[in-house]
Design an enzyme around this catalytic site. Structure first.
Site, PDB file in Angstrom:
ATOM      1  N   ASP A 170       0.721  -1.082  -0.114  1.00 22.28           N
ATOM      2  CA  ASP A 170      -0.221   0.082   0.208  1.00 22.28           C
ATOM      3  C   ASP A 170       1.003   1.165   0.141  1.00 22.28           C
ATOM      4  OD1 ASP A 170      -2.373   1.701   0.291  1.00 22.28           O
ATOM      5  OD2 ASP A 170      -1.972   1.617   2.340  1.00 22.28           O
TER       6      ASP A 170
ATOM      7  N   GLU B 283      -1.363  -1.727  -4.664  1.00 21.01           N
ATOM      8  CA  GLU B 283      -2.580  -0.910  -4.836  1.00 21.01           C
ATOM      9  C   GLU B 283      -2.164   0.186  -5.913  1.00 21.01           C
ATOM     10  OE1 GLU B 283      -5.939  -0.243  -1.941  1.00 21.01           O
ATOM     11  OE2 GLU B 283      -4.472   1.471  -1.728  1.00 21.01           O
TER      12      GLU B 283
ATOM     13  N   ASP C 186      -2.030   1.091   7.335  1.00 20.52           N
ATOM     14  CA  ASP C 186      -1.123   1.054   6.081  1.00 20.52           C
ATOM     15  C   ASP C 186      -0.849  -0.540   6.048  1.00 20.52           C
ATOM     16  OD1 ASP C 186      -0.786   3.751   5.395  1.00 20.52           O
ATOM     17  OD2 ASP C 186       0.269   4.062   7.202  1.00 20.52           O
TER      18      ASP C 186
END
Length: 166
Positions: free
Chosen positions: A7, A67, A140
């Site tokens: 991420d 992502e 996160d």
């Protein structure tokens, strides 16, 4: 199969290693790469790259699932996020990993069944799916684990539909 989920973020990049064995997903390693906002931006990118490269060397995942960027609140944030994504992709590519990218909608749908799920819902489902005994302290890391779970689900689906004319 071991998947590194990422991420990306300029201030905090989440990472999570998720393995599947006998159909069961488990977290192998996870956390956040925190950079100092007062440091020069190239140094922050170097920190992200170096830590991800170190994790890849140590755990040797087969895939990196990252992502993708959908939107950002401002142009500067979008550029910084894009650069953080770029160094994550580079770390994976230089290590010879296969790379998959997923939108936040795809990740939320894969983990919660609902593309508009909130951060807390995603985190709770990640904890449940991975059988974590302690709650995740970092959103996160939770998001990175969710990206890795998304890839595991997607890879399983691709395997199941392979050869069926799709």
């Amino acid at each position: 199969m071991l998947v590194l989920g990422v991420d990306p973020g300029a201030s905090a990049t989440g990472y999570g290693m998720v393995a599947r064995s006998d159909g069961v997903l488990r977290a192998v390693e996870y956390g956040s790469i925190i950079t100092t906002p007062s440091d020069p931006f190239p140094s922050r990118l170097q920190q992200i790259f170096s830590r991800l490269a170190e994790l890849i060397r140590c755990y040797q995942p087969e895939w990196a699932a990252i992502e993708s960027l959908i939107f950002a609140k401002n142009v500067q944030s979008a550029f910084k996020l894009g650069q953080a994504r770029g160094v994550a992709i580079l770390a994976a590519a230089q290590s010879g990993l296969a790379i998959a990218e997923y939108t936040p909608l795809q990740v939320k749908s894969a983990v919660t069944g609902y593309g508009a799920a909130g951060k807390r819902q995603v985190q709770q489902m990640v904890e449940s799916l991975l059988g974590l005994e302690e709650p995740l302290c970092s959103s996160d890391a939770a998001d990175a684990l969710a990206v890795a779970i998304c890839h595991h689900h997607s890879a399983k689906l691709l395997h199941l539909t392979k050869g069926r004319g799709r």
